[in-house]
Design an enzyme around this catalytic site. Structure first.
Site, PDB file in Angstrom:
ATOM      1  N   GLY A 137       0.796  -1.226   0.000  1.00 26.82           N
ATOM      2  CA  GLY A 137       0.000   0.000   0.000  1.00 26.82           C
ATOM      3  C   GLY A 137       0.823   1.268   0.000  1.00 26.82           C
ATOM      4  N   CYS A 138       2.128   1.138  -0.122  1.00 25.54           N
ATOM      5  CA  CYS A 138       3.004   2.307  -0.176  1.00 25.54           C
ATOM      6  C   CYS A 138       3.498   2.483  -1.606  1.00 25.54           C
ATOM      7  CB  CYS A 138       4.201   2.129   0.749  1.00 25.54           C
ATOM      8  SG  CYS A 138       3.771   2.073   2.496  1.00 25.54           S
ATOM      9  N   ALA A 139       3.516   3.708  -2.079  1.00 26.10           N
ATOM     10  CA  ALA A 139       4.024   3.984  -3.425  1.00 26.10           C
ATOM     11  C   ALA A 139       5.523   3.719  -3.478  1.00 26.10           C
ATOM     12  CB  ALA A 139       3.721   5.423  -3.817  1.00 26.10           C
ATOM     13  N   SER A 140       6.223   4.049  -2.416  1.00 30.87           N
ATOM     14  CA  SER A 140       7.661   3.768  -2.306  1.00 30.87           C
ATOM     15  C   SER A 140       7.825   2.367  -1.730  1.00 30.87           C
ATOM     16  CB  SER A 140       8.321   4.756  -1.351  1.00 30.87           C
ATOM     17  OG  SER A 140       8.059   6.072  -1.734  1.00 30.87           O
TER      18      SER A 140
END
Length: 147
Positions: free
Chosen positions: A52-55
Protein backbone atom coordinates in the site's frame (compact mmCIF):
# COMPACT_ATOMS: atom_id res chain seq x y z
CA UNK A 1 23.81 -5.53 14.46
CA UNK A 2 23.58 -2.14 16.17
CA UNK A 3 20.37 -0.24 15.71
CA UNK A 4 20.15 3.46 16.13
CA UNK A 5 16.88 4.56 17.58
CA UNK A 6 15.43 7.80 16.34
CA UNK A 7 15.30 10.72 18.74
CA UNK A 8 12.66 10.28 21.45
CA UNK A 9 9.21 11.15 20.17
CA UNK A 10 8.95 14.02 22.67
CA UNK A 11 12.08 15.59 21.17
CA UNK A 12 10.72 15.17 17.65
CA UNK A 13 7.43 16.84 18.63
CA UNK A 14 9.30 19.70 20.33
CA UNK A 15 11.57 20.19 17.31
CA UNK A 16 8.56 20.30 15.00
CA UNK A 17 6.98 22.98 17.21
CA UNK A 18 10.09 25.14 16.72
CA UNK A 19 9.94 24.85 12.92
CA UNK A 20 7.28 27.12 11.51
CA UNK A 21 8.15 26.81 7.84
CA UNK A 22 7.05 23.70 5.96
CA UNK A 23 10.38 23.52 4.09
CA UNK A 24 12.22 23.34 7.41
CA UNK A 25 9.86 20.62 8.66
CA UNK A 26 10.31 18.70 5.41
CA UNK A 27 14.10 18.86 5.77
CA UNK A 28 13.78 17.74 9.40
CA UNK A 29 11.73 14.67 8.41
CA UNK A 30 14.39 13.78 5.84
CA UNK A 31 17.11 14.25 8.49
CA UNK A 32 15.25 11.90 10.85
CA UNK A 33 15.30 9.31 8.08
CA UNK A 34 19.02 9.76 7.52
CA UNK A 35 19.64 9.00 11.19
CA UNK A 36 18.04 5.56 10.93
CA UNK A 37 20.42 2.63 10.70
CA UNK A 38 20.11 1.12 7.22
CA UNK A 39 17.98 -2.01 7.25
CA UNK A 40 20.08 -5.14 6.73
CA UNK A 41 19.54 -6.85 3.38
CA UNK A 42 18.35 -9.94 5.27
CA UNK A 43 15.33 -7.92 6.47
CA UNK A 44 14.43 -6.63 3.00
CA UNK A 45 12.04 -9.50 2.39
CA UNK A 46 8.59 -9.73 0.86
CA UNK A 47 7.25 -10.59 4.32
CA UNK A 48 8.61 -7.31 5.72
CA UNK A 49 7.52 -5.19 2.76
CA UNK A 50 4.62 -2.89 3.57
CA UNK A 51 1.85 -3.15 1.01
CA UNK A 52 0.00 0.00 0.00
CA UNK A 53 3.00 2.31 -0.18
CA UNK A 54 4.02 3.98 -3.43
CA UNK A 55 7.66 3.77 -2.31
CA UNK A 56 9.30 0.59 -1.15
CA UNK A 57 8.97 0.31 2.63
CA UNK A 58 10.10 -2.49 4.91
CA UNK A 59 9.22 -2.96 8.56
CA UNK A 60 10.68 -5.79 10.62
CA UNK A 61 9.22 -6.58 14.01
CA UNK A 62 10.87 -8.30 16.95
CA UNK A 63 8.81 -9.44 19.93
CA UNK A 64 10.24 -9.82 23.42
CA UNK A 65 8.22 -10.85 26.45
CA UNK A 66 8.62 -8.94 29.71
CA UNK A 67 6.39 -9.26 32.75
CA UNK A 68 4.07 -11.51 30.74
CA UNK A 69 3.54 -8.87 28.07
CA UNK A 70 4.77 -8.77 24.49
CA UNK A 71 6.92 -5.73 23.70
CA UNK A 72 7.53 -4.90 20.04
CA UNK A 73 10.64 -3.42 18.52
CA UNK A 74 10.46 -2.14 14.97
CA UNK A 75 13.19 -1.44 12.46
CA UNK A 76 12.46 -0.11 9.02
CA UNK A 77 13.62 1.54 5.87
CA UNK A 78 12.43 3.00 2.60
CA UNK A 79 13.89 3.87 -0.76
CA UNK A 80 12.39 7.39 -0.52
CA UNK A 81 13.99 9.99 1.79
CA UNK A 82 10.77 11.54 3.08
CA UNK A 83 9.18 8.14 3.68
CA UNK A 84 12.27 6.99 5.55
CA UNK A 85 11.71 9.99 7.83
CA UNK A 86 8.09 8.96 8.36
CA UNK A 87 9.32 5.47 9.25
CA UNK A 88 11.66 7.08 11.80
CA UNK A 89 8.77 9.01 13.37
CA UNK A 90 6.66 5.86 13.68
CA UNK A 91 9.56 3.91 15.17
CA UNK A 92 10.17 6.72 17.67
CA UNK A 93 6.49 6.66 18.63
CA UNK A 94 5.82 2.92 18.77
CA UNK A 95 9.00 0.86 19.04
CA UNK A 96 9.93 -0.65 22.39
CA UNK A 97 6.43 -0.41 23.79
CA UNK A 98 4.00 -3.09 24.94
CA UNK A 99 1.76 -4.48 22.21
CA UNK A 100 -1.32 -3.37 24.17
CA UNK A 101 -0.16 0.27 24.04
CA UNK A 102 0.79 0.07 20.36
CA UNK A 103 -2.59 -1.30 19.34
CA UNK A 104 -4.32 1.55 21.20
CA UNK A 105 -2.08 4.32 19.86
CA UNK A 106 -3.33 6.67 17.14
CA UNK A 107 -0.29 7.79 15.13
CA UNK A 108 -2.56 9.64 12.69
CA UNK A 109 -3.32 12.16 15.43
CA UNK A 110 0.41 12.84 15.75
CA UNK A 111 0.71 12.96 11.95
CA UNK A 112 -1.91 15.74 11.89
CA UNK A 113 -0.48 17.49 14.97
CA UNK A 114 2.90 17.75 13.25
CA UNK A 115 1.22 19.25 10.18
CA UNK A 116 2.26 16.39 7.93
CA UNK A 117 -1.22 15.55 6.67
CA UNK A 118 -1.75 18.90 5.01
CA UNK A 119 1.61 18.90 3.21
CA UNK A 120 2.19 15.35 2.03
CA UNK A 121 0.72 13.92 -1.14
CA UNK A 122 -2.27 11.59 -0.78
CA UNK A 123 0.02 8.72 -1.83
CA UNK A 124 2.47 9.48 1.00
CA UNK A 125 -0.39 9.84 3.48
CA UNK A 126 -1.85 6.50 2.37
CA UNK A 127 1.59 4.92 2.72
CA UNK A 128 1.84 6.29 6.26
CA UNK A 129 -1.54 4.74 7.03
CA UNK A 130 -0.33 1.42 5.59
CA UNK A 131 2.71 1.49 7.88
CA UNK A 132 0.48 2.17 10.90
CA UNK A 133 -1.87 -0.62 9.86
CA UNK A 134 1.07 -3.02 9.66
CA UNK A 135 2.42 -2.03 13.09
CA UNK A 136 -1.03 -2.34 14.66
CA UNK A 137 -1.51 -5.74 13.02
CA UNK A 138 1.83 -6.94 14.42
CA UNK A 139 0.82 -5.73 17.90
CA UNK A 140 -2.57 -7.41 17.65
CA UNK A 141 -0.96 -10.68 16.51
CA UNK A 142 1.52 -10.53 19.40
CA UNK A 143 -1.33 -10.03 21.86
CA UNK A 144 -3.28 -12.93 20.36
CA UNK A 145 -0.27 -15.24 20.82
CA UNK A 146 0.00 -14.43 24.53
CA UNK A 147 -3.61 -15.30 25.35
Amino acid sequence: MTLSRPAPIEDIIENFSLLEDWDDRYRYVIELGRELTPLPDTERTDANKVQGCASQVWLATTIAHRDGQPFLTFIGDSDAHIVRGLVAILIALLSGRPASEISGENPLALFERLGLGEHLTPQRSNGFRSMIKRMHADATAALAETV
